[in-house]
Design a protein around this motif. Sequence first.
Motif, PDB file in Angstrom:
ATOM      1  N   MET A  92       0.808  -1.218   0.000  1.00 27.53           N
ATOM      2  CA  MET A  92       0.000   0.000   0.000  1.00 27.53           C
ATOM      3  C   MET A  92       0.843   1.271   0.000  1.00 27.53           C
ATOM      4  N   VAL A  93       1.883   1.320   0.865  1.00 26.07           N
ATOM      5  CA  VAL A  93       2.632   2.574   1.001  1.00 26.07           C
ATOM      6  C   VAL A  93       3.409   2.941  -0.261  1.00 26.07           C
ATOM      7  N   MET A  94       3.762   1.955  -1.077  1.00 25.27           N
ATOM      8  CA  MET A  94       4.555   2.236  -2.263  1.00 25.27           C
ATOM      9  C   MET A  94       3.714   2.389  -3.531  1.00 25.27           C
ATOM     10  N   THR A  95       2.429   2.093  -3.448  1.00 20.01           N
ATOM     11  CA  THR A  95       1.583   2.237  -4.636  1.00 20.01           C
ATOM     12  C   THR A  95       1.513   3.687  -5.114  1.00 20.01           C
ATOM     13  N   PRO A  96       1.300   4.685  -4.238  1.00 22.97           N
ATOM     14  CA  PRO A  96       1.311   6.078  -4.726  1.00 22.97           C
ATOM     15  C   PRO A  96       2.646   6.473  -5.359  1.00 22.97           C
ATOM     16  N   VAL A  97       3.756   6.003  -4.769  1.00 21.05           N
ATOM     17  CA  VAL A  97       5.076   6.310  -5.331  1.00 21.05           C
ATOM     18  C   VAL A  97       5.217   5.688  -6.716  1.00 21.05           C
ATOM     19  N   HIS A  98       4.773   4.441  -6.832  1.00 24.16           N
ATOM     20  CA  HIS A  98       4.818   3.731  -8.104  1.00 24.16           C
ATOM     21  C   HIS A  98       4.027   4.479  -9.179  1.00 24.16           C
ATOM     22  N   MET A  99       2.844   4.964  -8.821  1.00 24.71           N
ATOM     23  CA  MET A  99       2.004   5.673  -9.789  1.00 24.71           C
ATOM     24  C   MET A  99       2.565   7.053 -10.113  1.00 24.71           C
ATOM     25  N   LYS A 100       3.137   7.704  -9.116  1.00 25.33           N
ATOM     26  CA  LYS A 100       3.668   9.055  -9.330  1.00 25.33           C
ATOM     27  C   LYS A 100       4.890   9.051 -10.226  1.00 25.33           C
ATOM     28  N   HIS A 101       5.566   7.896 -10.339  1.00 28.92           N
ATOM     29  CA  HIS A 101       6.733   7.805 -11.219  1.00 28.92           C
ATOM     30  C   HIS A 101       6.388   8.123 -12.665  1.00 28.92           C
ATOM     31  N   LEU A 140      -7.960   8.241  -5.423  1.00 29.83           N
ATOM     32  CA  LEU A 140      -9.085   7.344  -5.684  1.00 29.83           C
ATOM     33  C   LEU A 140      -8.683   5.887  -5.458  1.00 29.83           C
ATOM     34  N   VAL A 141      -7.499   5.511  -5.937  1.00 25.19           N
ATOM     35  CA  VAL A 141      -7.019   4.140  -5.754  1.00 25.19           C
ATOM     36  C   VAL A 141      -6.870   3.811  -4.269  1.00 25.19           C
ATOM     37  N   ILE A 142      -6.308   4.747  -3.502  1.00 27.28           N
ATOM     38  CA  ILE A 142      -6.141   4.521  -2.065  1.00 27.28           C
ATOM     39  C   ILE A 142      -7.491   4.469  -1.366  1.00 27.28           C
ATOM     40  N   SER A 143      -8.444   5.264  -1.815  1.00 29.06           N
ATOM     41  CA  SER A 143      -9.784   5.226  -1.225  1.00 29.06           C
ATOM     42  C   SER A 143     -10.435   3.865  -1.452  1.00 29.06           C
ATOM     43  N   ALA A 174      -1.516  -9.460  -4.614  1.00 32.76           N
ATOM     44  CA  ALA A 174      -0.116  -9.268  -4.991  1.00 32.76           C
ATOM     45  C   ALA A 174       0.098  -9.512  -6.483  1.00 32.76           C
ATOM     46  N   VAL A 175      -0.590 -10.512  -7.018  1.00 33.11           N
ATOM     47  CA  VAL A 175      -0.467 -10.824  -8.444  1.00 33.11           C
ATOM     48  C   VAL A 175      -1.092  -9.722  -9.289  1.00 33.11           C
ATOM     49  N   VAL A 176      -2.305  -9.320  -8.937  1.00 34.87           N
ATOM     50  CA  VAL A 176      -3.027  -8.302  -9.722  1.00 34.87           C
ATOM     51  C   VAL A 176      -2.285  -6.971  -9.692  1.00 34.87           C
ATOM     52  N   ALA A 177      -1.907  -6.517  -8.499  1.00 32.85           N
ATOM     53  CA  ALA A 177      -1.221  -5.233  -8.380  1.00 32.85           C
ATOM     54  C   ALA A 177       0.192  -5.300  -8.960  1.00 32.85           C
ATOM     55  N   GLY A 178       0.887  -6.402  -8.704  1.00 31.00           N
ATOM     56  CA  GLY A 178       2.264  -6.516  -9.152  1.00 31.00           C
ATOM     57  C   GLY A 178       2.421  -6.547 -10.658  1.00 31.00           C
ATOM     58  N   ARG A 179       1.396  -7.001 -11.367  1.00 20.02           N
ATOM     59  CA  ARG A 179       1.454  -7.083 -12.832  1.00 20.02           C
ATOM     60  C   ARG A 179       0.869  -5.845 -13.514  1.00 20.02           C
ATOM     61  N   ALA A 180       0.432  -4.868 -12.736  1.00 21.63           N
ATOM     62  CA  ALA A 180      -0.188  -3.670 -13.307  1.00 21.63           C
ATOM     63  C   ALA A 180       0.862  -2.630 -13.687  1.00 21.63           C
ATOM     64  N   HIS A 181       0.628  -1.935 -14.783  1.00 17.06           N
ATOM     65  CA  HIS A 181       1.476  -0.810 -15.149  1.00 17.06           C
ATOM     66  C   HIS A 181       1.196   0.351 -14.203  1.00 17.06           C
ATOM     67  N   ALA A 182       2.158   1.214 -14.035  1.00 20.25           N
ATOM     68  CA  ALA A 182       2.039   2.306 -13.073  1.00 20.25           C
ATOM     69  C   ALA A 182       0.877   3.245 -13.373  1.00 20.25           C
ATOM     70  N   ASP A 183       0.488   3.335 -14.647  1.00 17.43           N
ATOM     71  CA  ASP A 183      -0.619   4.227 -15.008  1.00 17.43           C
ATOM     72  C   ASP A 183      -1.941   3.486 -15.186  1.00 17.43           C
ATOM     73  N   ASP A 184      -1.978   2.208 -14.834  1.00 15.63           N
ATOM     74  CA  ASP A 184      -3.209   1.419 -14.947  1.00 15.63           C
ATOM     75  C   ASP A 184      -3.964   1.495 -13.622  1.00 15.63           C
ATOM     76  N   THR A 212      -7.064   1.244 -12.983  1.00 14.19           N
ATOM     77  CA  THR A 212      -8.127   0.254 -12.815  1.00 14.19           C
ATOM     78  C   THR A 212      -7.583  -1.032 -12.192  1.00 14.19           C
ATOM     79  N   GLN A 213      -6.508  -1.573 -12.787  1.00 14.94           N
ATOM     80  CA  GLN A 213      -5.947  -2.819 -12.255  1.00 14.94           C
ATOM     81  C   GLN A 213      -5.336  -2.607 -10.881  1.00 14.94           C
ATOM     82  N   LEU A 214      -4.677  -1.470 -10.679  1.00 17.14           N
ATOM     83  CA  LEU A 214      -4.113  -1.180  -9.364  1.00 17.14           C
ATOM     84  C   LEU A 214      -5.216  -1.015  -8.329  1.00 17.14           C
ATOM     85  N   GLY A 215      -6.325  -0.402  -8.736  1.00 16.26           N
ATOM     86  CA  GLY A 215      -7.455  -0.246  -7.828  1.00 16.26           C
ATOM     87  C   GLY A 215      -8.023  -1.587  -7.406  1.00 16.26           C
TER      88      GLY A 215
END
Length: 296
Positions: free
Chosen positions: A135-144, A154-157, A194-204, A206-209
């Motif tokens: 969770m804590v690294m998902t915003p960093v991953h997306m902000k890259h 929205l994803v964190i919500s 872990a599988v769903v989030a780990g395979r998602a692109h940083a700008d995806d 929907t999948q990250l959510g």
Amino acid sequence: GSASASAFQARFAAIDLVPESHRAKQLSYVVWGSTVGAVTGPNLMQPAGKVAEYFGLPRLVGPYMISAMTLTFASTLIFLFLKPDPYLTARSMRGESGSEKRQIKKALSHIVENPRALFAILAISTGHIAMVTIMVMTPVHMKHVDVTLTIIGLVISIHVLGMYAFSPLVGSLSDRIGRVNTIRIGVVTLLLAAVVAGRAHADDATQLGIGLFLLGLGWSFTLIAGSTFLTESVVPELKTSAQGASDLVMNLSGAFGGAIAGVVIATLSYGWLCALAAIPVSFLGIWSLRIVKAKR
């Protein structure tokens, strides 16, 4: 920090006088109550800032003012209406007298020597470390890749929704199918997350959510069932100390996961982070297969 610790311990206070067949459901109501604060809190930032400015204070003082008022209100409600104290009443019903010596070290020793209690506390801490690490690294991953803060929020919500919104259903399921089986469902859900989030692109988003929603839901399964199972597995005289020890271990695990997550992101990738977070979860799933005689 003190308020957070008290809020976590409140889930245990809710089941001191509850029959075994309904414990997980009653505990889940306290966890579910956090949904209100988790959803409402961020939306109070703007009006809280205006309140602070009205008193000639910086805008960022506003949230602290709101927190002080709501915590005072909650404390007052508990002081006035939570009488008689459910824990003291439960002790009286068991014929116990005197004050319990709250010894965390003794409680931890008891847990280590008790396979059921040890499994319960590891279920709580494993679910927490997996949740925090990803969770804590998902915003960093997306902000890259310059995803907007609105989308990240929205994803964190959605993640928070998965953590708390379905708690009563998780509690009812735990009472119906048993604590260990519920923890196993949490394990599967966390691994899928872990599988769903780990395979998602940083700008995806929907999948990250979806991945973060499953991550929060899996955490809910392990926390509610694990907390109930722990309460049922320790001796009465060490129950409150064991409950405190469980939150100590849980939050230390979360702190470790949050610290190591940044190192993994910096040296490897978000996908590797999700894969590494799945390792302790897999271990918990394997261990759950050995707990075949656990009571509901």
